[in-house]
Design a protein around this motif. Structure first.
Motif, PDB file in Angstrom:
ATOM      1  N   ARG A  58      -2.850   5.261   3.912  1.00  0.00           N
ATOM      2  CA  ARG A  58      -3.177   4.737   2.574  1.00  0.00           C
ATOM      3  C   ARG A  58      -3.438   3.239   2.646  1.00  0.00           C
ATOM      4  NH1 ARG A  58       0.456   3.185  -1.872  1.00  0.00           N
ATOM      5  NH2 ARG A  58       2.181   4.335  -0.911  1.00  0.00           N
ATOM      6  N   ARG A  59      -2.611   2.534   3.410  1.00  0.00           N
ATOM      7  CA  ARG A  59      -2.819   1.099   3.531  1.00  0.00           C
ATOM      8  C   ARG A  59      -4.148   0.802   4.225  1.00  0.00           C
ATOM      9  NH1 ARG A  59       1.282   0.200   6.093  1.00  0.00           N
ATOM     10  NH2 ARG A  59       0.589  -0.252   8.211  1.00  0.00           N
ATOM     11  N   THR A  60      -4.484   1.586   5.236  1.00  0.00           N
ATOM     12  CA  THR A  60      -5.738   1.386   5.956  1.00  0.00           C
ATOM     13  C   THR A  60      -6.935   1.501   5.023  1.00  0.00           C
ATOM     14  OG1 THR A  60      -4.792   2.268   7.995  1.00  0.00           O
ATOM     15  CG2 THR A  60      -7.180   2.300   7.809  1.00  0.00           C
ATOM     16  N   ALA A  61      -6.882   2.466   4.111  1.00  0.00           N
ATOM     17  CA  ALA A  61      -7.998   2.684   3.193  1.00  0.00           C
ATOM     18  C   ALA A  61      -7.948   1.759   1.976  1.00  0.00           C
ATOM     19  CB  ALA A  61      -8.012   4.138   2.734  1.00  0.00           C
ATOM     20  N   GLY A  62      -6.908   0.941   1.852  1.00  0.00           N
ATOM     21  CA  GLY A  62      -6.824  -0.002   0.739  1.00  0.00           C
ATOM     22  C   GLY A  62      -6.564   0.662  -0.596  1.00  0.00           C
ATOM     23  N   HIS A  63      -5.746   1.715  -0.608  1.00  0.00           N
ATOM     24  CA  HIS A  63      -5.526   2.490  -1.823  1.00  0.00           C
ATOM     25  C   HIS A  63      -4.198   2.139  -2.485  1.00  0.00           C
ATOM     26  CE1 HIS A  63      -8.532   5.792  -0.403  1.00  0.00           C
ATOM     27  NE2 HIS A  63      -9.121   4.725  -0.882  1.00  0.00           N
ATOM     28  N   ASP A  64      -4.003   0.873  -2.762  1.00  0.00           N
ATOM     29  CA  ASP A  64      -2.802   0.431  -3.458  1.00  0.00           C
ATOM     30  C   ASP A  64      -3.130   0.006  -4.881  1.00  0.00           C
ATOM     31  OD1 ASP A  64      -0.812   0.984  -1.695  1.00  0.00           O
ATOM     32  OD2 ASP A  64      -0.403  -1.071  -1.094  1.00  0.00           O
ATOM     33  N   ASP A  65      -3.839   0.857  -5.611  1.00  0.00           N
ATOM     34  CA  ASP A  65      -4.100   0.572  -7.022  1.00  0.00           C
ATOM     35  C   ASP A  65      -2.794   0.708  -7.805  1.00  0.00           C
ATOM     36  OD1 ASP A  65      -4.142   3.487  -8.456  1.00  0.00           O
ATOM     37  OD2 ASP A  65      -4.834   3.590  -6.382  1.00  0.00           O
ATOM     38  N   MET A  66      -2.815   0.278  -9.046  1.00  0.00           N
ATOM     39  CA  MET A  66      -1.575   0.174  -9.817  1.00  0.00           C
ATOM     40  C   MET A  66      -0.908   1.519 -10.066  1.00  0.00           C
ATOM     41  SD  MET A  66      -2.124  -2.946 -12.527  1.00  0.00           S
ATOM     42  CE  MET A  66      -3.853  -2.676 -12.885  1.00  0.00           C
ATOM     43  N   MET A  67      -1.687   2.561 -10.330  1.00  0.00           N
ATOM     44  CA  MET A  67      -1.051   3.850 -10.586  1.00  0.00           C
ATOM     45  C   MET A  67      -0.418   4.415  -9.315  1.00  0.00           C
ATOM     46  SD  MET A  67      -2.471   7.402 -12.225  1.00  0.00           S
ATOM     47  CE  MET A  67      -1.999   6.997 -13.895  1.00  0.00           C
ATOM     48  N   THR A  68      -1.105   4.281  -8.196  1.00  0.00           N
ATOM     49  CA  THR A  68      -0.539   4.777  -6.945  1.00  0.00           C
ATOM     50  C   THR A  68       0.754   4.033  -6.610  1.00  0.00           C
ATOM     51  OG1 THR A  68      -2.747   5.339  -6.134  1.00  0.00           O
ATOM     52  CG2 THR A  68      -0.992   5.147  -4.499  1.00  0.00           C
ATOM     53  N   VAL A  69       0.760   2.725  -6.752  1.00  0.00           N
ATOM     54  CA  VAL A  69       1.966   1.940  -6.496  1.00  0.00           C
ATOM     55  C   VAL A  69       3.065   2.316  -7.478  1.00  0.00           C
ATOM     56  CG1 VAL A  69       2.938  -0.396  -6.489  1.00  0.00           C
ATOM     57  CG2 VAL A  69       0.702   0.036  -5.434  1.00  0.00           C
ATOM     58  N   HIS A  70       2.693   2.610  -8.726  1.00  0.00           N
ATOM     59  CA  HIS A  70       3.674   3.021  -9.738  1.00  0.00           C
ATOM     60  C   HIS A  70       4.459   4.244  -9.276  1.00  0.00           C
ATOM     61  CE1 HIS A  70       5.329   3.879 -13.763  1.00  0.00           C
ATOM     62  NE2 HIS A  70       4.989   5.142 -13.532  1.00  0.00           N
ATOM     63  N   PHE A  71       3.762   5.225  -8.701  1.00  0.00           N
ATOM     64  CA  PHE A  71       4.429   6.457  -8.285  1.00  0.00           C
ATOM     65  C   PHE A  71       4.954   6.417  -6.852  1.00  0.00           C
ATOM     66  CE2 PHE A  71       1.785   8.326 -11.747  1.00  0.00           C
ATOM     67  CZ  PHE A  71       2.809   8.913 -12.480  1.00  0.00           C
ATOM     68  N   LEU A 151      -1.806  11.873  -9.551  1.00  0.00           N
ATOM     69  CA  LEU A 151      -2.500  11.244  -8.440  1.00  0.00           C
ATOM     70  C   LEU A 151      -3.549  12.143  -7.794  1.00  0.00           C
ATOM     71  CD1 LEU A 151       0.471   9.403  -6.686  1.00  0.00           C
ATOM     72  CD2 LEU A 151      -1.355   8.376  -8.053  1.00  0.00           C
ATOM     73  N   THR A 152      -3.373  13.448  -7.876  1.00  0.00           N
ATOM     74  CA  THR A 152      -4.319  14.348  -7.223  1.00  0.00           C
ATOM     75  C   THR A 152      -5.446  14.787  -8.150  1.00  0.00           C
ATOM     76  OG1 THR A 152      -2.941  16.264  -7.779  1.00  0.00           O
ATOM     77  CG2 THR A 152      -2.591  15.240  -5.618  1.00  0.00           C
ATOM     78  N   LEU A 153      -5.110  15.140  -9.391  1.00  0.00           N
ATOM     79  CA  LEU A 153      -6.110  15.678 -10.310  1.00  0.00           C
ATOM     80  C   LEU A 153      -6.129  14.992 -11.673  1.00  0.00           C
ATOM     81  CD1 LEU A 153      -5.699  19.517  -9.628  1.00  0.00           C
ATOM     82  CD2 LEU A 153      -7.771  18.174  -9.212  1.00  0.00           C
ATOM     83  N   GLY A 154      -4.949  14.621 -12.185  1.00  0.00           N
ATOM     84  CA  GLY A 154      -4.867  14.152 -13.564  1.00  0.00           C
ATOM     85  C   GLY A 154      -5.742  12.953 -13.858  1.00  0.00           C
ATOM     86  N   VAL A 280      -2.399   5.107 -17.391  1.00  0.00           N
ATOM     87  CA  VAL A 280      -3.526   4.305 -16.902  1.00  0.00           C
ATOM     88  C   VAL A 280      -3.766   3.125 -17.829  1.00  0.00           C
ATOM     89  CG1 VAL A 280      -6.028   4.289 -16.559  1.00  0.00           C
ATOM     90  CG2 VAL A 280      -4.668   6.177 -15.660  1.00  0.00           C
ATOM     91  N   TRP A 281      -3.847   3.410 -19.109  1.00  0.00           N
ATOM     92  CA  TRP A 281      -4.152   2.344 -20.082  1.00  0.00           C
ATOM     93  C   TRP A 281      -3.007   1.323 -20.163  1.00  0.00           C
ATOM     94  CZ3 TRP A 281      -5.470   6.947 -23.677  1.00  0.00           C
ATOM     95  CH2 TRP A 281      -6.722   7.449 -23.321  1.00  0.00           C
ATOM     96  N   LYS A 282      -1.771   1.796 -20.038  1.00  0.00           N
ATOM     97  CA  LYS A 282      -0.635   0.871 -20.071  1.00  0.00           C
ATOM     98  C   LYS A 282      -0.672  -0.064 -18.870  1.00  0.00           C
ATOM     99  CE  LYS A 282       4.429   0.753 -20.034  1.00  0.00           C
ATOM    100  NZ  LYS A 282       5.677   1.584 -20.011  1.00  0.00           N
ATOM    101  N   LEU A 283      -0.917   0.487 -17.684  1.00  0.00           N
ATOM    102  CA  LEU A 283      -0.939  -0.327 -16.475  1.00  0.00           C
ATOM    103  C   LEU A 283      -2.070  -1.340 -16.490  1.00  0.00           C
ATOM    104  CD1 LEU A 283      -0.172   2.452 -13.815  1.00  0.00           C
ATOM    105  CD2 LEU A 283       1.364   0.614 -14.542  1.00  0.00           C
ATOM    106  N   GLU A 284      -3.182  -0.951 -17.085  1.00  0.00           N
ATOM    107  CA  GLU A 284      -4.351  -1.836 -17.141  1.00  0.00           C
ATOM    108  C   GLU A 284      -4.420  -2.644 -18.428  1.00  0.00           C
ATOM    109  OE1 GLU A 284      -6.528  -2.456 -14.683  1.00  0.00           O
ATOM    110  OE2 GLU A 284      -5.250  -1.192 -13.428  1.00  0.00           O
TER     111      GLU A 284
END
Length: 482
Positions: A58-71, A151-154, A280-284
């Motif tokens: 995940r770190r390699t692909a740079g996928h540390d967006d706020m929702m992913t970090v939240h969970f 994270l997978t579908l929602g 999503v809206w709360k985090l952003e």
């Protein structure tokens, strides 16, 4: 255009979708290559914790967006107990994994961050790995895997529903596409302009939800297997010649639609999607979007489309994927809905096909016979069912076939690959036809609700198709008429 359409680009930034036209190095983009690369990392770091490895990816692909970090927490939160140092991925590994996982669609309709699975379907790696990480994290911490669905579908589904709510329902999800080569896949081109929820993203999301749930449900005494073993068990399996998928008790990719449905359908998906969007809206800090009264309806309508397209309907392998040649003449459109479904067996090929490779070969063989020996425009059948868990597109929903003499214009012709004079197709193959394809056709407007099923032999005198054993079986099916 609604406010959601205007904010399409902003919404897209919440997850791993982007439009890009930068050239990249070419790698073989199949699941087997990805699994081999993962195993090489594991072999060079004996005893590596699978959670630590998937975090490093995940770190390699740079996928540390706020929702992913939240969970899941930040991907650089590795500890000594993870058994993986931050320098695990060398320069060449970093480049490979970055290109393999990072999901984008180029200006020219090429979808990247996706791989061709052995079963012939295309899978986005990002949601797959997020689901696995969510399940591993819950297992290791002894907690509930609350982030699997968001994270997978929602997130993917919710944002796609809102960004395209002004479009027809059929265009709010997908599309699928085709590879330049199934033997050496390098480029995957989409069949039309993309939504946020391409078929590959949904396939990866369903697979991530399934595997993540499986991992989170391991008993306290069970240790999670290595990441490569998790992926191999799900994607790289061999079906038995006797019973095919009927004999499989483990979770495997051809069953992703029924498995994801069994996991998620009991939950209130509308409520879960609304909760995901609210987060999503709360985090952003864009909570004002929730004030729009059309949000709930857009989600409800989108879910209806999702359930029909990805749960009620079977996965249909498109013509370009099995290597179809073009029709020899201009196809003739059907007038829908049709009133009949004609059931066939292929007779030749006489054996059930148990893999994408073999089923595709059989499809090409039948098309060649129909075009070159029979002189027909194309493969005769509307659809063909394999014993690998998939339906293969022939003439499709909208074009006249050449399957049942004198009746082609009033019904679909569907065949199961094999000779069923004395034995039956697998139960899974029959259910694909009897329940999934039929429901898909009725709900999609292809078949009339009061349609009739006939065996080929009932309307054409010179044939015993679909074989004595199979014909005796279909006489018990709903909608069959003597």
């Amino acid at each position: 255009m609604s406010l959601f359409g205007l904010n399409f680009v902003v919404l897209a930034s919440f997850y791993f979708f982007a439009v890009d036209s930068r050239p990249t190095a070419v790698h073989l983009r199949n699941m087997d290559s990805f699994i081999r690369a993962v195993q090489q990392v594991e072999d060079s770091n004996p005893g590596v914790c699978p959670l630590a490895l998937v975090r490093a990816l995940r770190r390699t692909a740079g996928h540390d967006d706020m929702m992913t970090v939240h969970f899941l927490g930040a991907s650089n939160n590795l500890t000594d107990t993870d058994g993986l140092e931050t320098a695990i991925l060398n320069v060449s590994s970093f480049s490979f994994f970055d290109k393999a996982i990072h999901h984008i669609v180029t200006d020219y309709g090429e979808e990247r961050g996706v791989v061709l699975a052995p079963d012939g379907t295309t899978v986005a790696l990002a949601p797959l790995l997020l689901g696995i990480e969510s399940g591993l994290k819950a297992k290791m911490e002894g907690t509930t895997a609350v982030g699997i669905f968001p994270l997978t579908l929602g997130r993917t589904l919710g944002l796609s529903f809102l960004s395209l709510q002004d479009f027809p329902a059929s265009l709010r999800l997908g599309p699928n596409g085709c590879w330049d080569s199934v033997e050496r896949p390098k480029v995957f081109k989409l069949s039309r302009p993309p939504t946020l929820a391409t078929d590959a993203m949904i396939n990866g999301g369903m697979d991530g939800a399934i595997l993540g749930t499986d991992l989170s449900n391991l008993s306290a005494s069970e240790q999670p297997p290595a990441l490569s073993k998790i992926l191999k068990g799900y994607y790289s399996f061999v079906l038995s010649e006797e019973r095919g998928l009927d004999a499989v008790t483990s979770h495997v990719s051809p069953r992703r639609r029924e498995l994801s449905r069994s996991i998620l359908e009991t939950a209130n998906l509308h409520s879960q999607l609304m909760d995901t969007l609210t987060l999503v809206w709360k985090l952003e800090k864009t909570e004002w979007i929730a004030l729009d009264t059309g949000v709930s309806k857009a989600v409800k309508d989108g879910l209806k489309t999702f359930v029909h397209k990805y749960w009620d309907c079977p996965q249909i392998i498109p013509r370009c994927q099995w290597g179809a040649k073009p029709p020899q003449d201009t196809p003739i459109p059907l007038s829908l809905p049709l009133r009949f479904l004609y059931v066939h067996h292929t007779y030749e090929p006489s054996s059930p096909c148990l893999s994408f490779t073999n089923c595709s070969r059989d499809m090409r063989s039948m098309q060649r016979f129909h075009q070159e020996d029979r002189g027909w425009n194309d493969i005769g059948y509307s659809f063909v069912v394999g014993s690998d868990g998939y339906v293969y597109e022939g003439r499709g929903w909208n074009l006249l076939g050449t399957h049942t003499r004198g009746h082609n214009a009033i019904g679909y012709g569907v065949s199961i690959i094999g000779n069923y004079s004395s034995t039956l197709p697998s139960r899974h193959a029959m259910d694909l036809l009897r329940h999934r394809l039929v429901q898909c056709a009725v709900d999609g407007g292809g078949l009339a609700a009061n349609f009739t099923i006939h065996g080929h032999r009932q309307v054409v005198n010179y044939t015993v198709c679909p074989g004595d054993a199979f014909f005796s079986e279909i006489r018990n099916w709903e909608h069959f008429r003597d």
